[in-house]
Design a protein around this motif. Structure first.
Motif, mmCIF file in Angstrom:
data_model
loop_
_atom_site.group_PDB
_atom_site.id
_atom_site.type_symbol
_atom_site.label_atom_id
_atom_site.label_comp_id
_atom_site.label_asym_id
_atom_site.label_seq_id
_atom_site.Cartn_x
_atom_site.Cartn_y
_atom_site.Cartn_z
ATOM 1 N N SER A 195 4.533 3.972 -1.007
ATOM 2 C CA SER A 195 4.628 4.952 0.073
ATOM 3 C C SER A 195 6.035 4.982 0.660
ATOM 4 N N LEU A 196 6.696 3.839 0.734
ATOM 5 C CA LEU A 196 8.083 3.822 1.199
ATOM 6 C C LEU A 196 9.007 4.542 0.220
ATOM 7 N N LEU A 197 8.800 4.326 -1.061
ATOM 8 C CA LEU A 197 9.604 5.022 -2.070
ATOM 9 C C LEU A 197 9.408 6.532 -2.002
ATOM 10 N N ARG A 198 8.170 6.953 -1.796
ATOM 11 C CA ARG A 198 7.888 8.386 -1.686
ATOM 12 C C ARG A 198 8.573 8.965 -0.459
ATOM 13 N N TYR A 199 8.525 8.251 0.660
ATOM 14 C CA TYR A 199 9.175 8.701 1.890
ATOM 15 C C TYR A 199 10.687 8.819 1.684
ATOM 16 N N LEU A 200 11.272 7.831 1.031
ATOM 17 C CA LEU A 200 12.713 7.874 0.760
ATOM 18 C C LEU A 200 13.078 9.038 -0.158
ATOM 19 N N LEU A 201 12.286 9.253 -1.192
ATOM 20 C CA LEU A 201 12.534 10.367 -2.106
ATOM 21 C C LEU A 201 12.440 11.696 -1.371
ATOM 22 N N GLY A 202 11.414 11.844 -0.538
ATOM 23 C CA GLY A 202 11.267 13.073 0.239
ATOM 24 C C GLY A 202 12.469 13.319 1.132
#
Length: 128
Positions: free
Chosen positions: A14-21
């Protein structure tokens, strides 16, 4: 113990997805949900690749496979955000963008998962 591993993987995903977004915010997110599309396509490819290379060949322990596959990749990708964003585009009469988003998400997800599953097989074919 497996629940802790899946939870830790979920937190990482979820942190990786937030960073990508956040990285893709500059691409006009109001017009098109680039972050979700990128996460879902990358996640489809990675899960296909990991399924083929790690899980089928039993190269990693089951706990780690669950942490990475179910936890990290499962939380990195998001069908719910895809669904809400598609409905949002439709409600704003952005029918072409909604269709493109649906097409690239569903069709692209299948294509990327297939590529991930077959990337090792394609390498082997070139050597023969």
């Amino acid at each position: 113990m497996i629940y802790i591993l899946v939870g830790a993987g979920g937190a990482a995903g979820s942190l990786l997805r937030y960073l990508l977004g956040n990285l893709l915010l500059g691409l006009n997110p109001a017009a098109f949900p680039y972050g979700t599309l990128a996460a879902n396509l990358a996640g489809s490819f990675l899960l296909g690749l990991l399924t083929e290379t790690w899980l089928k060949n039993k190269r990693i322990p089951p706990g780690l496979a669950a942490a990475v596959g179910t936890g990290m990749i499962g939380s990195f990708t998001t069908f719910s955000a895809f669904s809400v964003e598609t409905i949002g585009l439709l409600s704003e009469d952005q029918f072409t963008l909604a269709f493109l988003y649906f097409f690239f998400s569903a069709g692209g997800g299948l294509a990327f998962a297939w590529a991930g599953l077959n990337v090792c097989n394609l390498k082997g074919d070139r050597q023969n």
